[in-house]
Scaffold this motif. Sequence first.
Motif, PDB file in Angstrom:
ATOM      1  N   ARG A  24       0.838  -1.208   0.000  1.00 32.50           N
ATOM      2  CA  ARG A  24       0.000   0.000   0.000  1.00 32.50           C
ATOM      3  C   ARG A  24       0.869   1.252   0.000  1.00 32.50           C
ATOM      4  NH1 ARG A  24      -4.052  -2.254   4.682  1.00 32.50           N
ATOM      5  NH2 ARG A  24      -5.443  -3.443   3.324  1.00 32.50           N
ATOM      6  N   ARG A  25       1.956   1.200   0.795  1.00 32.29           N
ATOM      7  CA  ARG A  25       2.839   2.361   0.885  1.00 32.29           C
ATOM      8  C   ARG A  25       3.489   2.643  -0.468  1.00 32.29           C
ATOM      9  NH1 ARG A  25       4.630   5.587   4.509  1.00 32.29           N
ATOM     10  NH2 ARG A  25       3.637   4.454   6.209  1.00 32.29           N
ATOM     11  N   ALA A  26       3.880   1.591  -1.182  1.00 33.43           N
ATOM     12  CA  ALA A  26       4.521   1.751  -2.498  1.00 33.43           C
ATOM     13  C   ALA A  26       3.564   2.446  -3.467  1.00 33.43           C
ATOM     14  CB  ALA A  26       4.957   0.397  -3.042  1.00 33.43           C
ATOM     15  N   VAL A  27       2.275   2.060  -3.425  1.00 32.80           N
ATOM     16  CA  VAL A  27       1.270   2.675  -4.299  1.00 32.80           C
ATOM     17  C   VAL A  27       1.116   4.154  -3.950  1.00 32.80           C
ATOM     18  CG1 VAL A  27      -1.200   2.721  -4.849  1.00 32.80           C
ATOM     19  CG2 VAL A  27       0.012   0.527  -4.771  1.00 32.80           C
ATOM     20  N   LEU A  28       1.005   4.445  -2.651  1.00 32.99           N
ATOM     21  CA  LEU A  28       0.823   5.833  -2.202  1.00 32.99           C
ATOM     22  C   LEU A  28       2.033   6.683  -2.583  1.00 32.99           C
ATOM     23  CD1 LEU A  28      -0.872   7.915  -0.690  1.00 32.99           C
ATOM     24  CD2 LEU A  28       0.225   7.180   1.426  1.00 32.99           C
ATOM     25  N   GLU A  29       3.235   6.137  -2.406  1.00 32.54           N
ATOM     26  CA  GLU A  29       4.453   6.902  -2.694  1.00 32.54           C
ATOM     27  C   GLU A  29       4.548   7.253  -4.173  1.00 32.54           C
ATOM     28  OE1 GLU A  29       7.244   5.512   1.051  1.00 32.54           O
ATOM     29  OE2 GLU A  29       7.636   4.668  -0.933  1.00 32.54           O
ATOM     30  N   ILE A  30       4.155   6.334  -5.036  1.00 33.49           N
ATOM     31  CA  ILE A  30       4.200   6.627  -6.474  1.00 33.49           C
ATOM     32  C   ILE A  30       3.196   7.728  -6.818  1.00 33.49           C
ATOM     33  CG2 ILE A  30       3.511   5.697  -8.735  1.00 33.49           C
ATOM     34  CD1 ILE A  30       5.079   3.175  -8.013  1.00 33.49           C
ATOM     35  N   LEU A  31       1.994   7.646  -6.255  1.00 30.28           N
ATOM     36  CA  LEU A  31       0.981   8.667  -6.550  1.00 30.28           C
ATOM     37  C   LEU A  31       1.404  10.030  -6.010  1.00 30.28           C
ATOM     38  CD1 LEU A  31      -2.312   6.668  -5.966  1.00 30.28           C
ATOM     39  CD2 LEU A  31      -1.289   7.331  -8.143  1.00 30.28           C
ATOM     40  N   GLU A  32       2.065  10.035  -4.848  1.00 31.88           N
ATOM     41  CA  GLU A  32       2.539  11.308  -4.283  1.00 31.88           C
ATOM     42  C   GLU A  32       3.637  11.904  -5.149  1.00 31.88           C
ATOM     43  OE1 GLU A  32       3.514  10.189  -0.300  1.00 31.88           O
ATOM     44  OE2 GLU A  32       1.562  10.833   0.485  1.00 31.88           O
ATOM     45  N   ARG A  33       4.493  11.034  -5.706  1.00 35.82           N
ATOM     46  CA  ARG A  33       5.600  11.504  -6.524  1.00 35.82           C
ATOM     47  C   ARG A  33       5.104  12.006  -7.882  1.00 35.82           C
ATOM     48  NH1 ARG A  33       8.943   6.926  -6.435  1.00 35.82           N
ATOM     49  NH2 ARG A  33       8.389   6.470  -8.562  1.00 35.82           N
ATOM     50  N   MET A  34       4.096  11.352  -8.452  1.00 32.13           N
ATOM     51  CA  MET A  34       3.626  11.722  -9.789  1.00 32.13           C
ATOM     52  C   MET A  34       2.886  13.059  -9.774  1.00 32.13           C
ATOM     53  SD  MET A  34       4.870   9.335 -11.573  1.00 32.13           S
ATOM     54  CE  MET A  34       4.124   9.338 -13.207  1.00 32.13           C
ATOM     55  N   ARG A  35       2.196  13.352  -8.694  1.00 29.04           N
ATOM     56  CA  ARG A  35       1.456  14.607  -8.553  1.00 29.04           C
ATOM     57  C   ARG A  35       0.490  14.859  -9.716  1.00 29.04           C
ATOM     58  NH1 ARG A  35       3.421  16.930  -4.282  1.00 29.04           N
ATOM     59  NH2 ARG A  35       2.080  18.708  -4.596  1.00 29.04           N
TER      60      ARG A  35
END
Length: 149
Positions: A24-35
Amino acid sequence: MTRGVCHDHDHPHTGEEPRLTPGRRAVLEILERMRRPVGAYELIELLAVPAGRRPAPTQVYRALDFLVEQGLVHRLASRNAFLACGRAHGASEPVAFLICDACGRVDEATSPALAADVAGVAASRGFSPRAQIIEIAGRCAACVTKDAA
Ligand SMILES: [Zn+2]
Ligand SMILES: [Zn+2]
């Protein structure tokens, strides 16, 4: 060990953050990075890079469901894409997305007046809202300025 009560010294408290599994954290981190909004298939490709293998789609969809439920991620129905929440607000609070057709930028906006009006509209029909997301398509300020120049 359980988390103790607040002491008399300075240290960061992270008490409100929901527990995230590594997936779940990996998914959230990618979405936060992509903006920007990311579709599920693109997300699977992005997850495959650091992991070295493509994660199972059902696993990714389940992680997204959880993150949306927690209010950490929003789903943009009009784009069939997901976006990390840019603001701290309740998961059930109304939110308006300003989606630029030209550059793809998505801005998130909330206001107490909007919240009250949306609640009023639903209440007037005896409707109990699950998600309150308004998607507004058009041109962002930067693109309006560019078009005018
Ligand atoms: Zn949000
Ligand atoms: Zn734009």
